[in-house]
Motif scaffolding. Sequence first.
Motif, PDB file in Angstrom:
ATOM      1  N   ALA B 378       0.826  -1.206   0.000  1.00  0.00           N
ATOM      2  CA  ALA B 378       0.000   0.000   0.000  1.00  0.00           C
ATOM      3  C   ALA B 378       0.866   1.264   0.000  1.00  0.00           C
ATOM      4  N   ILE B 379       1.954   1.284   0.777  1.00  0.00           N
ATOM      5  CA  ILE B 379       2.780   2.504   0.768  1.00  0.00           C
ATOM      6  C   ILE B 379       3.473   2.667  -0.580  1.00  0.00           C
ATOM      7  N   THR B 380       3.836   1.533  -1.198  1.00  0.00           N
ATOM      8  CA  THR B 380       4.435   1.612  -2.532  1.00  0.00           C
ATOM      9  C   THR B 380       3.458   2.236  -3.517  1.00  0.00           C
ATOM     10  N   LEU B 381       2.221   1.733  -3.493  1.00  0.00           N
ATOM     11  CA  LEU B 381       1.221   2.237  -4.432  1.00  0.00           C
ATOM     12  C   LEU B 381       0.864   3.683  -4.119  1.00  0.00           C
ATOM     13  N   GLY B 382       0.836   4.020  -2.832  1.00  0.00           N
ATOM     14  CA  GLY B 382       0.533   5.399  -2.450  1.00  0.00           C
ATOM     15  C   GLY B 382       1.546   6.369  -3.038  1.00  0.00           C
ATOM     16  N   TRP B 383       2.824   6.013  -2.903  1.00  0.00           N
ATOM     17  CA  TRP B 383       3.855   6.902  -3.460  1.00  0.00           C
ATOM     18  C   TRP B 383       3.822   6.887  -4.982  1.00  0.00           C
ATOM     19  N   THR B 384       3.528   5.723  -5.560  1.00  0.00           N
ATOM     20  CA  THR B 384       3.394   5.671  -7.012  1.00  0.00           C
ATOM     21  C   THR B 384       2.333   6.664  -7.465  1.00  0.00           C
ATOM     22  N   MET B 385       1.215   6.671  -6.762  1.00  0.00           N
ATOM     23  CA  MET B 385       0.136   7.569  -7.140  1.00  0.00           C
ATOM     24  C   MET B 385       0.546   9.028  -6.942  1.00  0.00           C
ATOM     25  N   ALA B 386       1.183   9.317  -5.810  1.00  0.00           N
ATOM     26  CA  ALA B 386       1.564  10.706  -5.540  1.00  0.00           C
ATOM     27  C   ALA B 386       2.557  11.230  -6.565  1.00  0.00           C
ATOM     28  N   GLU B 387       3.545  10.404  -6.905  1.00  0.00           N
ATOM     29  CA  GLU B 387       4.614  10.890  -7.774  1.00  0.00           C
ATOM     30  C   GLU B 387       4.254  10.775  -9.253  1.00  0.00           C
ATOM     31  N   MET B 388       3.652   9.661  -9.651  1.00  0.00           N
ATOM     32  CA  MET B 388       3.291   9.525 -11.070  1.00  0.00           C
ATOM     33  C   MET B 388       2.101  10.401 -11.404  1.00  0.00           C
TER      34      MET B 388
END
Lengths: 413, 454
Positions: B378-388
Amino acid sequence: MMDLNTVCFILFGLLFIGFLVLEGFDYGVGMLLPFLGESDSQRQAIIGTLAPVWEGNEVWLVGAGAVLFAAFPNAYATLFSGLYLALLLILVPLIMRGAAFEFRNKDTSLKWRKLWDCAIFGGSVLPALLWGIAVTNLLGGLPINGEMQFAGVFGDLISIYTLTGGLVFTSLFLLHGVAYLTLKIDQRFVPQVRATGLIIGKYAIALLAGFVILTLVFIGAPIAWGIMLTSVVALILCCRGLLNRRYAFSFVFSTTAIVCLTAGIFAGLFPRLIVSSLNPDWSLTIYNSASNPLALKIMAVTMMIVLPVVIGFEVWKYTIFRQRTIIAEESMESHGKLWEQLQGRLKELTGYADKISAALTKIKTILDNEQRQKALKTKNSGVMKQTQEFKGLLWRGRRLAAIMRKLIGILRP
Amino acid sequence: MDNTILILARIQFAITLLYHFWFVALTLGLSILMALLETQYVRSGNSAYKVMVKFWGKLFLVNYAVGIVTGLVNEFQFGMNWSEYSRFVGSIFGPPLAFEALTAFFVESVAIGVWVYGWDKISRSAHLAVIWLVALSANYSAYWILAANSFMQHPVGHRLESGRVELVDLAALITNPYLFYQYSHTVLSGLVVAGYFVMAVSAYYLLRKEHIDSFRRSFKAGVVCALIATSLVVATGHFYNQYLADVQPMKMAASEALWETATPAPFVVIAVIDGDNRKNTYQLALPAGLSVLAYNSLNAPVQGMNDLQDEYTRQYGPGDYIPAVTVLFWSFRVMVGIGFWLVLLTAVNCWYWRKNEIDAHPALLKAVLWSLPLPYLAITLGWTMAEMGRQPWIVYGLLLTAKGVSKVVPAAYVWVSLSLYLTVYAFIAAAAIYVARKILLAGPDEQSTGDQDR
């Protein structure tokens, strides 16, 4: 009255010098590790002198990098993109070295420990050499073009001057590491450290003197040269301290030598940050590479408040960990001694086996006597059988011990 | 301009930052849990708590060490791969990084050294103060780095001057409303990771029926922490998203796969996205769902990506302003799904724990154990969403990512560094897992307490 750019330059210089002084003995001790540490527990003790402090020391680098970024972003950008491969060669070994401190003692296998010992050595020698090369390159000049961009290749970083600079920093860090170890390691181990330090000292003095002369020839800059000359004096005093077994004295002067050498380089740079070898006008200075005044002011005020607190904190830490790291007793024994111990144990075991079998024969005779008297054959035959089986087992155990002894005899050099 | 270096630098950034954060997220939350456990120890004098703190401390240190060495790479990376970006934002982006190092890292690193090696060198209460210092400085350092990131997401307190941004208002920079949402969401996610880590490790021992007393205690700390953190992380996520609807409507629309502006906007549950033709070929949608989620209203209009694209083209000139919709859409859905699953699982665990029946339900413990990768995902996907979701901008509305990459660095160098980092990171991960496994197999050292106490 100094302007903000100068204040920030000086404070950045302080952070960077703090980094070289603190991380300097880390690198030095790391480089000494394979030469000084003969047994595993000696190496463990040597690493133990760094274990509580290395993280704090590395933060000085993080701090210096961030302050350069904040106060002089153009210098940060040009330097880091220009020295790409050199920085990569610093970073990767540093990663392995940091991991090594944490992982090494988590397994007793010799292979595992050897791997991380190598990581600590490599992670100390490469950064030490490359930081030296990088810092002398700032003064020696990099091919910086009119757009503030590095216009050279990796090979441009290497010249006689910068290579000497790299070796000077490496040898200084080695000596600094020696001085640190003499204060922090087991008292019984200090003579060995001192002897190594005296050998390194000669080369370090020669290299540093050579470097100062090269600076005079290539760079000029009398102020820088004067400050660097002080570092030669400090280094000589440091070696005298080692010679006379005044270790705190020698640590103070190894520190002074690093401070003076780096301060000399920074003084030679001022007001530039990176000298352009293509055109003096293209050099990055503390003015054309700086952030806007508000950012500089914020950085200057922050550092002036924070740095004394940080230094106080560091002092507190080093007072808590002022004790020497003791080398565990077993470590003093060599492998041969361990084998002897093992053999002694085996002898002991065979001795026990002999005693037990003697006791069993006794029991057997008693039993035999009783057997005759009571003439209860059916029950006693079971006991007899068990006794014999037990004796057989003991005999086999003795055979095994004998074979092992033979094997150990073969293995022993 | 050649695209290779841009792509490579982005991949490198994503990998090094995510890898760093996997270890850091745990240290953020675990430091708080350790501080709480040690407080219990000092207050009650029960050395069982000390055993637990020391045990978690070992696992904490493995994570902390990896965090610190990979953090160095991240700081250097801005200058190495993104030098033009560094020139552009230096005066705004640099100070938070410097504050982080000067005011948080120094304190944290010194405190950690003292905490680990100082058990018998300083008094109990001083030692307790030190672990609190570790926990606070760790979570305080996150504030600064997120302040820097928030500027990239939602620039404030700056002015454009001779081709770069300059700092004009520090207060605005550190009270960036984006920072408020991002910080609370990130720190809470760190607590979720730590809570689940503690629960899962405790579940492992409870299932094996080893050290039951110690790990009941730890499980309790973990489950309480996870209950608070999971529910708050979901709540902050919701408000964060509502805020995104205002400041980064494109990111919000992309994560919801909303192509056309709609009044009211439906909430797309699942969709097959056709990015080339800018539409969904198939979608399952709840009518007016998105209007409710984003604006708490049944008939609020929500801007779609196609309208936003036209608006940005007028504002910033021609270009593609739509981020990778499929990635964002699914990252968001999986992250939210994991969030709700963790809330549910924690609540059930908490229920049985209150009834004191937690050991009697091995299936529940196993569920916790197997759910451990989920918070990390979930934290990986969260940062993916924030940055991408910020793409194509590196600084939202001010600088394009393609303009931020280093000019003088050849693609070959980035290849070399990328492959070196990958090798070293994989090696370190393997070693860290090996060491963590050894620590787990050895278990807490219950014999060693008491004797070193002063």
